[in-house]
Design an enzyme around this catalytic site. Structure first.
Site, PDB file in Angstrom:
ATOM      1  CG  ASP A 172      -7.526  -3.809  -2.850  1.00 35.85           C
ATOM      2  OD1 ASP A 172      -7.905  -4.820  -3.475  1.00 35.85           O
ATOM      3  OD2 ASP A 172      -8.018  -3.461  -1.775  1.00 35.85           O
ATOM      4  CG  ASP A 226      -2.089  -0.971   1.028  1.00 37.23           C
ATOM      5  OD1 ASP A 226      -2.627  -1.039  -0.090  1.00 37.23           O
ATOM      6  OD2 ASP A 226      -2.443  -1.655   1.997  1.00 37.23           O
TER       7      ASP A 226
HETATM    8  N1  GLY Z   1      -7.314  -1.549  -0.040  1.00 36.25           N
HETATM    9  C1  GLY Z   1      -8.208  -2.003   0.960  1.00 36.25           C
HETATM   10  C2  GLY Z   1      -9.618  -1.657   0.700  1.00 36.25           C
HETATM   11  O1  GLY Z   1      -9.988  -1.231  -0.375  1.00 36.25           O
HETATM   12  O2  GLY Z   1     -10.391  -1.801   1.621  1.00 36.25           O
END
Ligand code: GLY
Length: 391
Positions: free
Chosen positions: A171, A112
């Site tokens: 994601d 992330d």
């Molecule tokens: N990247 C985690 C979510 O979208 O909750």
């Protein structure tokens, strides 16, 4: 003296029409004013605390530390509201909260990093031209992100927790923007190369025939094969988790922006078609999962709508066949998010801008609540809408 051939009423009308066709529409102005008041309230609430408003928990403001995946969104929202209002108060606060993230440059524990650093420092660089402290943080973070790449799987590892051997989630497409930037800035293709490999592998394994996406693919680190395909935050392994569909759309739109490779444009357009065909709500704000069992009582996910909205504004610039359809769809989402059904009343909602997002329903976490990334992509959408109308 020659008389003005145009009566003053006509001239005033032209001016009025001109401003109506720009983003100075009452709903738009109300949205910006509300966002500005809400973020001012959150800044005041934060005072000198070092933390990042994330959502609401047990009727209090949920703050997280810099290592939470959402830490870049609050600073990023402050950059966008600065851009939308021109108010230096927000610029100073945005810079302050971005600076708190400095030590992320030493962190390698998650994929992330792109969200965390590009939404914060990336916007600071874009809006201020940057100073000598910004670029080293961004480049070092990009190096840390590509250190998570595995040659056998041809992907960047997402999570370091859980039972999977090598989990990669949809994601993760969002973290590639930092890598494209890093190659453009440094002239070193290694970051872009990793981004392209990751995007290609994801295209191969994450999507069903209809271009809906799985959430999590587990890879074998010896053979590189996909071992399992399923979900973590969605309703079921074969369901359509709303935010995942939005992340994929946004991610491949960014890939096309930076490569001009037609296969990414096709991927983004195919995902857009899946979303537009399968979000069955009247206001286009999806249920948290398109096939949640308790529809029509299932919670919505305003964050998925905001991400989709922002991505479609960009995709409308690239599409030769569907530009108007994407633009209209995005504008409808934006107007609906700006209605009293989703936009907070000033002074409510702990300073968050939007209501009705869903974070992780299967874990009973953040259900039908404000969440910082919904606000971030909503502000980005407002900014894109405004830019669209000023060109
Ligand atoms: N990247 C985690 C979510 O979208 O909750």
């Amino acid at each position: 003296m020659r008389q003005n051939p145009y009566p003053i009423v006509f001239i005033v009308s032209l001016f009025f029409l001109g401003s109506c066709s720009s983003a100075k529409k009452p709903w738009f102005q109300n949205a910006v004013n509300t966002a500005s008041s809400q973020l001012t309230m959150q800044i005041e609430e934060m005072g000198d605390k070092i933390g990042f408003p994330r959502s609401i928990k047990a009727d209090t403001l949920r703050l997280d530390n810099i290592y939470d995946w959402t830490s870049g969104f609050f600073p990023g929202s402050l950059w966008y509201i600065y851009e939308l209002t021109g108010n230096d108060f927000f610029k100073n606060e945005a810079s302050k909260f971005t600076g708190y993230l400095h030590d992320l440059r030493y962190y390698t524990g998650t994929h992330d990093l792109g969200f965390m650093v590009y939404c914060s420092y990336g916007n600071e660089l874009r809006l201020t031209g940057g100073d000598k402290t910004i670029i080293p943080v961004m480049v070092q973070t990009a190096d840390n992100l590509i250190s998570r790449f595995n040659d056998a799987t041809q992907t960047i590892r997402s999570w370091d927790f859980g039972e999977w051997q090598y989990p990669v989630i949809i994601d993760n497409m969002m973290n590639l923007e930092l890598l494209f930037w890093a190659s453009e800035y440094t002239n070193d293709p290694k970051y872009k190369d990793v981004a392209i490999r990751h995007a290609n592998t994801t295209l191969e394994h994450h999507f069903r025939d209809d271009m809906s996406s799985y959430h999590v693919i587990d890879y074998d680190t010896i053979t590189g094969n996909a071992i399992s395909k399923g979900t973590f935050q969605g309703y079921s392994h074969e369901s359509h988790w709303a935010r995942g569909q939005a992340w994929g759309l946004y991610g491949y739109t960014v890939c096309y922006r930076h490569t001009k490779d037609e296969k990414y444009l096709k991927a983004a357009e195919d995902i857009a078609r899946f979303i537009m065909d399968n979000v069955k709500t009247d206001d286009l704000i999806p249920y948290w999962d398109y096939v949640a069992p308790d529809i029509p009582d299932a919670p919505r996910d305003a964050s998925a709508a905001a991400i989709t909205c922002s991505a479609l504004f960009e995709l409308s610039k690239y599409s030769t066949q569907h530009a108007t359809a994407y633009y209209n769809y995005a504008e409808t989402i934006l107007k609906n998010l700006s209605s009293e059904k989703y936009l907070s009343k000033v002074g409510d909602n702990f300073g968050f801008i939007l209501m009705h997002s869903t974070g992780h329903l299967p874990a009973n976490s953040e259900i039908d609540t404000p969440i910082n990334y919904a606000d971030y992509y909503y502000l980005e959408s407002l900014k894109r809408y405004k830019t669209y109308h000023s060109n």
